[in-house]
Design a protein around this motif. Sequence first.
Motif, PDB file in Angstrom:
ATOM      1  N   PHE A 275       0.815  -1.212   0.000  1.00 57.21           N
ATOM      2  CA  PHE A 275       0.000   0.000   0.000  1.00 57.21           C
ATOM      3  C   PHE A 275       0.854   1.270   0.000  1.00 57.21           C
ATOM      4  O   PHE A 275       0.567   2.215  -0.716  1.00 57.21           O
ATOM      5  CB  PHE A 275      -0.935   0.000   1.218  1.00 57.21           C
ATOM      6  CG  PHE A 275      -2.066   0.991   1.129  1.00 57.21           C
ATOM      7  CD1 PHE A 275      -3.270   0.623   0.583  1.00 57.21           C
ATOM      8  CD2 PHE A 275      -1.905   2.300   1.580  1.00 57.21           C
ATOM      9  CE1 PHE A 275      -4.311   1.538   0.479  1.00 57.21           C
ATOM     10  CE2 PHE A 275      -2.933   3.220   1.485  1.00 57.21           C
ATOM     11  CZ  PHE A 275      -4.141   2.834   0.931  1.00 57.21           C
ATOM     12  N   ASP A 276       1.902   1.292   0.814  1.00 58.88           N
ATOM     13  CA  ASP A 276       2.707   2.508   0.959  1.00 58.88           C
ATOM     14  C   ASP A 276       4.135   2.096   1.281  1.00 58.88           C
ATOM     15  O   ASP A 276       4.499   1.958   2.436  1.00 58.88           O
ATOM     16  CB  ASP A 276       2.119   3.391   2.062  1.00 58.88           C
ATOM     17  CG  ASP A 276       2.833   4.738   2.189  1.00 58.88           C
ATOM     18  OD1 ASP A 276       3.683   5.036   1.335  1.00 58.88           O
ATOM     19  OD2 ASP A 276       2.528   5.482   3.137  1.00 58.88           O
TER      20      ASP A 276
ATOM     21  N   ALA B 161       1.774  -1.656 -10.166  1.00 62.20           N
ATOM     22  CA  ALA B 161       1.133  -0.687  -9.285  1.00 62.20           C
ATOM     23  C   ALA B 161       1.847  -0.592  -7.944  1.00 62.20           C
ATOM     24  O   ALA B 161       1.805   0.449  -7.276  1.00 62.20           O
ATOM     25  CB  ALA B 161      -0.331  -1.074  -9.067  1.00 62.20           C
ATOM     26  N   TYR B 162       2.520  -1.660  -7.545  1.00 56.74           N
ATOM     27  CA  TYR B 162       3.250  -1.713  -6.274  1.00 56.74           C
ATOM     28  C   TYR B 162       4.227  -0.548  -6.163  1.00 56.74           C
ATOM     29  O   TYR B 162       4.265   0.164  -5.154  1.00 56.74           O
ATOM     30  CB  TYR B 162       3.989  -3.050  -6.215  1.00 56.74           C
ATOM     31  CG  TYR B 162       4.741  -3.361  -4.948  1.00 56.74           C
ATOM     32  CD1 TYR B 162       4.191  -4.173  -3.972  1.00 56.74           C
ATOM     33  CD2 TYR B 162       6.025  -2.874  -4.731  1.00 56.74           C
ATOM     34  CE1 TYR B 162       4.890  -4.486  -2.818  1.00 56.74           C
ATOM     35  CE2 TYR B 162       6.728  -3.171  -3.590  1.00 56.74           C
ATOM     36  CZ  TYR B 162       6.161  -3.986  -2.630  1.00 56.74           C
ATOM     37  OH  TYR B 162       6.863  -4.282  -1.492  1.00 56.74           O
TER      38      TYR B 162
ATOM     39  N   THR C 273       4.479   2.092  -8.552  1.00 56.79           N
ATOM     40  CA  THR C 273       3.922   3.350  -9.032  1.00 56.79           C
ATOM     41  C   THR C 273       3.140   4.070  -7.943  1.00 56.79           C
ATOM     42  O   THR C 273       3.197   5.298  -7.834  1.00 56.79           O
ATOM     43  CB  THR C 273       3.013   3.083 -10.248  1.00 56.79           C
ATOM     44  OG1 THR C 273       3.768   2.411 -11.256  1.00 56.79           O
ATOM     45  CG2 THR C 273       2.471   4.387 -10.807  1.00 56.79           C
ATOM     46  N   GLN C 274       2.393   3.334  -7.122  1.00 59.49           N
ATOM     47  CA  GLN C 274       1.636   3.959  -6.038  1.00 59.49           C
ATOM     48  C   GLN C 274       2.560   4.663  -5.062  1.00 59.49           C
ATOM     49  O   GLN C 274       2.248   5.747  -4.557  1.00 59.49           O
ATOM     50  CB  GLN C 274       0.805   2.897  -5.309  1.00 59.49           C
ATOM     51  CG  GLN C 274      -0.077   3.469  -4.199  1.00 59.49           C
ATOM     52  CD  GLN C 274      -1.111   2.475  -3.724  1.00 59.49           C
ATOM     53  OE1 GLN C 274      -2.245   2.489  -4.184  1.00 59.49           O
ATOM     54  NE2 GLN C 274      -0.726   1.614  -2.806  1.00 59.49           N
ATOM     55  N   THR C 275       3.728   4.055  -4.802  1.00 59.26           N
ATOM     56  CA  THR C 275       4.711   4.692  -3.930  1.00 59.26           C
ATOM     57  C   THR C 275       5.215   5.989  -4.544  1.00 59.26           C
ATOM     58  O   THR C 275       5.344   7.012  -3.853  1.00 59.26           O
ATOM     59  CB  THR C 275       5.891   3.740  -3.672  1.00 59.26           C
ATOM     60  OG1 THR C 275       5.422   2.602  -2.953  1.00 59.26           O
ATOM     61  CG2 THR C 275       6.987   4.419  -2.872  1.00 59.26           C
TER      62      THR C 275
ATOM     63  N   VAL D 214       3.635   7.932  -6.572  1.00 57.84           N
ATOM     64  CA  VAL D 214       2.556   8.917  -6.491  1.00 57.84           C
ATOM     65  C   VAL D 214       2.489   9.505  -5.079  1.00 57.84           C
ATOM     66  O   VAL D 214       2.341  10.722  -4.891  1.00 57.84           O
ATOM     67  CB  VAL D 214       1.217   8.276  -6.889  1.00 57.84           C
ATOM     68  CG1 VAL D 214       0.056   9.209  -6.569  1.00 57.84           C
ATOM     69  CG2 VAL D 214       1.215   7.926  -8.365  1.00 57.84           C
ATOM     70  N   ASN D 215       2.604   8.650  -4.053  1.00 55.91           N
ATOM     71  CA  ASN D 215       2.593   9.143  -2.674  1.00 55.91           C
ATOM     72  C   ASN D 215       3.762  10.085  -2.414  1.00 55.91           C
ATOM     73  O   ASN D 215       3.612  11.117  -1.745  1.00 55.91           O
ATOM     74  CB  ASN D 215       2.662   7.966  -1.690  1.00 55.91           C
ATOM     75  CG  ASN D 215       1.353   7.216  -1.576  1.00 55.91           C
ATOM     76  OD1 ASN D 215       0.289   7.766  -1.841  1.00 55.91           O
ATOM     77  ND2 ASN D 215       1.414   5.962  -1.185  1.00 55.91           N
TER      78      ASN D 215
END
Length: 298
Positions: free
Chosen positions: A140-141, A211-212, A214-216, A218-219
């Motif tokens: 998630f983060d 996504a693992y 890329t989400q980081t 983006v955060n």
Amino acid sequence: LSNDFLSHPLTRLMGPDVFKPLFPFDFIYDRAAALERSLEMTKDTSGIGEEMQGSFSASMESDLPALLINATRMQDGRPAVASTLRMDEGVFGKRLDILGRLDPSRDVRFGTMTVLGARFPYLSPAGRLGNDYYVDGGYFDNSGAGAVHEMLIELTRIVDSTLQADPSHWLSRIRFHVVHARNSPLIEEPVKKVHPLVNDLFAPVKTLIGAYGTQTDVNNLRLKKYLRQINGGDSGYIEFNLYKSDEKDRYPMSWAISKANLAAMDARLDEHPLVRDFIGMMNGRGFDSLPKRREELP
């Protein structure tokens, strides 16, 4: 970091864990517990192993800096945090307070909480605390930027409300900075065509893996933009990376890091100009001594 963290869990995986589901005796510990023990029983003299055996909750009353360890609840993918702070859902949104959900009469060791946020798929199964099962926080983060962002929003609110009542308050001199240590190559791999069979069978898996990371990213970008907003243009986001802008993967992070790779990492940090500038700043020259484009590597 030169300790071997793989052999002990791997021995359990290939031995007792084969029979443990049939004979679930408490005195037979599994590979996840073996990984914790490998962190706690290190052969070096740094004292880290001894710290890992200590109480996690006891540090809530100490003068140590606040610590937040990210995890993800397996059952519903909800982000969770093991922290030496008392987590407030009004500040941290839907993040679970792992320590707050435990029986107050029980405690956990530092090693347990450390491994809880770094569960390698299959080699270390989800860790259970009560009815909650936790896996790696990176689902998630990965960098922790999300929790830091939420914390900064609350701290900024406190500062603003205080200054509204007393414009001369000392809080007006506070400025927030984020120091981010990374070990990821900056070169983006080109997107390539995939085999039709991979597209048919593994498209969801490849998407989740992509996504693992890329989400980081983006955060991290959200946090950087927020810092730029509250700091009046300069983000205050100081990023160190083992890699130069034109380097590909050369610093492997593994279960046991060789002396040659450790020496290469030390040499890179010794010659890193931003590290030297940061040390100078910490010794009293101030943040203005850092390069203006501090988000980028020299």
